[in-house]
Write a protein that holds these residues in place. Sequence first.
Motif, PDB file in Angstrom:
ATOM      1  N   TRP A  53       0.820  -1.194   0.000  1.00 44.82           N
ATOM      2  CA  TRP A  53       0.000   0.000   0.000  1.00 44.82           C
ATOM      3  C   TRP A  53       0.862   1.256   0.000  1.00 44.82           C
ATOM      4  CZ3 TRP A  53      -4.945  -0.885   3.423  1.00 44.82           C
ATOM      5  CH2 TRP A  53      -5.664  -1.964   2.905  1.00 44.82           C
ATOM      6  N   SER A  54       2.048   1.203   0.608  1.00 47.74           N
ATOM      7  CA  SER A  54       2.973   2.342   0.551  1.00 47.74           C
ATOM      8  C   SER A  54       3.432   2.585  -0.882  1.00 47.74           C
ATOM      9  CB  SER A  54       4.196   2.100   1.436  1.00 47.74           C
ATOM     10  OG  SER A  54       3.835   2.067   2.785  1.00 47.74           O
ATOM     11  N   LEU A  55       3.739   1.513  -1.603  1.00 45.28           N
ATOM     12  CA  LEU A  55       4.158   1.643  -2.997  1.00 45.28           C
ATOM     13  C   LEU A  55       3.032   2.162  -3.887  1.00 45.28           C
ATOM     14  CD1 LEU A  55       6.273  -1.624  -3.397  1.00 45.28           C
ATOM     15  CD2 LEU A  55       7.136   0.727  -3.304  1.00 45.28           C
ATOM     16  N   ALA A  56       1.786   1.838  -3.539  1.00 47.49           N
ATOM     17  CA  ALA A  56       0.637   2.275  -4.336  1.00 47.49           C
ATOM     18  C   ALA A  56       0.348   3.760  -4.156  1.00 47.49           C
ATOM     19  CB  ALA A  56      -0.593   1.455  -3.969  1.00 47.49           C
ATOM     20  N   GLY A  57       0.844   4.336  -3.058  1.00 45.37           N
ATOM     21  CA  GLY A  57       0.645   5.770  -2.832  1.00 45.37           C
ATOM     22  C   GLY A  57      -0.821   6.157  -2.802  1.00 45.37           C
ATOM     23  N   LYS A  58      -1.195   7.138  -3.642  1.00 43.27           N
ATOM     24  CA  LYS A  58      -2.575   7.633  -3.656  1.00 43.27           C
ATOM     25  C   LYS A  58      -3.572   6.608  -4.186  1.00 43.27           C
ATOM     26  CE  LYS A  58      -2.347   9.911  -8.173  1.00 43.27           C
ATOM     27  NZ  LYS A  58      -3.302   9.046  -8.834  1.00 43.27           N
ATOM     28  N   ASP A  59      -3.074   5.537  -4.807  1.00 44.71           N
ATOM     29  CA  ASP A  59      -3.954   4.493  -5.329  1.00 44.71           C
ATOM     30  C   ASP A  59      -4.130   3.330  -4.356  1.00 44.71           C
ATOM     31  OD1 ASP A  59      -4.428   5.798  -7.792  1.00 44.71           O
ATOM     32  OD2 ASP A  59      -2.477   5.117  -8.519  1.00 44.71           O
ATOM     33  N   ALA A  60      -3.601   3.466  -3.152  1.00 45.54           N
ATOM     34  CA  ALA A  60      -3.720   2.392  -2.154  1.00 45.54           C
ATOM     35  C   ALA A  60      -5.173   2.250  -1.708  1.00 45.54           C
ATOM     36  CB  ALA A  60      -2.834   2.697  -0.950  1.00 45.54           C
ATOM     37  N   PRO A  61      -5.599   1.029  -1.378  1.00 46.15           N
ATOM     38  CA  PRO A  61      -6.993   0.809  -0.964  1.00 46.15           C
ATOM     39  C   PRO A  61      -7.410   1.578   0.285  1.00 46.15           C
ATOM     40  CG  PRO A  61      -5.949  -1.266  -1.513  1.00 46.15           C
ATOM     41  CD  PRO A  61      -4.871  -0.221  -1.524  1.00 46.15           C
ATOM     42  N   ASP A  62      -6.458   2.004   1.114  1.00 41.75           N
ATOM     43  CA  ASP A  62      -6.837   2.712   2.335  1.00 41.75           C
ATOM     44  C   ASP A  62      -6.764   4.228   2.198  1.00 41.75           C
ATOM     45  OD1 ASP A  62      -4.075   2.907   2.213  1.00 41.75           O
ATOM     46  OD2 ASP A  62      -3.787   2.530   4.339  1.00 41.75           O
ATOM     47  N   THR A  63      -6.605   4.747   0.981  1.00 43.82           N
ATOM     48  CA  THR A  63      -6.561   6.195   0.779  1.00 43.82           C
ATOM     49  C   THR A  63      -7.866   6.809   1.264  1.00 43.82           C
ATOM     50  OG1 THR A  63      -5.110   5.969  -1.126  1.00 43.82           O
ATOM     51  CG2 THR A  63      -6.321   8.022  -0.954  1.00 43.82           C
ATOM     52  N   GLY A  64      -7.766   7.870   2.024  1.00 46.17           N
ATOM     53  CA  GLY A  64      -8.953   8.529   2.545  1.00 46.17           C
ATOM     54  C   GLY A  64      -9.526   7.867   3.781  1.00 46.17           C
ATOM     55  N   GLY A  65      -8.845   6.845   4.287  1.00 48.72           N
ATOM     56  CA  GLY A  65      -9.273   6.217   5.525  1.00 48.72           C
ATOM     57  C   GLY A  65     -10.437   5.256   5.393  1.00 48.72           C
ATOM     58  N   GLN A  66     -10.845   4.948   4.171  1.00 48.17           N
ATOM     59  CA  GLN A  66     -11.969   4.047   3.993  1.00 48.17           C
ATOM     60  C   GLN A  66     -11.564   2.865   3.122  1.00 48.17           C
ATOM     61  OE1 GLN A  66     -15.293   5.746   1.899  1.00 48.17           O
ATOM     62  NE2 GLN A  66     -16.660   4.107   2.469  1.00 48.17           N
ATOM     63  N   VAL A  67     -11.917   1.670   3.547  1.00 47.17           N
ATOM     64  CA  VAL A  67     -11.681   0.465   2.760  1.00 47.17           C
ATOM     65  C   VAL A  67     -13.029  -0.199   2.542  1.00 47.17           C
ATOM     66  CG1 VAL A  67     -10.587  -1.804   2.677  1.00 47.17           C
ATOM     67  CG2 VAL A  67      -9.359   0.131   3.672  1.00 47.17           C
TER      68      VAL A  67
END
Length: 114
Positions: free
Chosen positions: A56-70
């Motif tokens: 998720w760190s490598l995904a940056g803004k595209d990580a599933p936890d962006t914005g605090g919601q999964v």
Amino acid sequence: GDCLADVAMLRCEPAVFGPVASGPTISRLIDTLAASGEKALQAIRSARSEVRHRAWSLAGKDAPDTGGQVVVDLDGVLVMAHSDKEDAAATWKKTYGHHPLTAFVDHGPGGTGE
């Protein structure tokens, strides 16, 4: 996979998964992990957490936890199978089979289509 036989699928893509252990080696590992109890579970949970954090760190803004919601989307379909087993009960569709579930993780309202 959910079965030891599923490792054969990993062997089909050596460029993706690299070398895959033999069936007996995997069986011995499973026996060792089962005998280790809670210690093995904690090690597996820790490893999964580290890998997820790294991915998720490598995904940056595209990580599933962006914005605090999964968002976890559960999907299932009836897989038909014939059964002559004693006391086997039919499904609600009056057939025999099982109903596996698949979970997809995406983030934010509307998701990304991942």
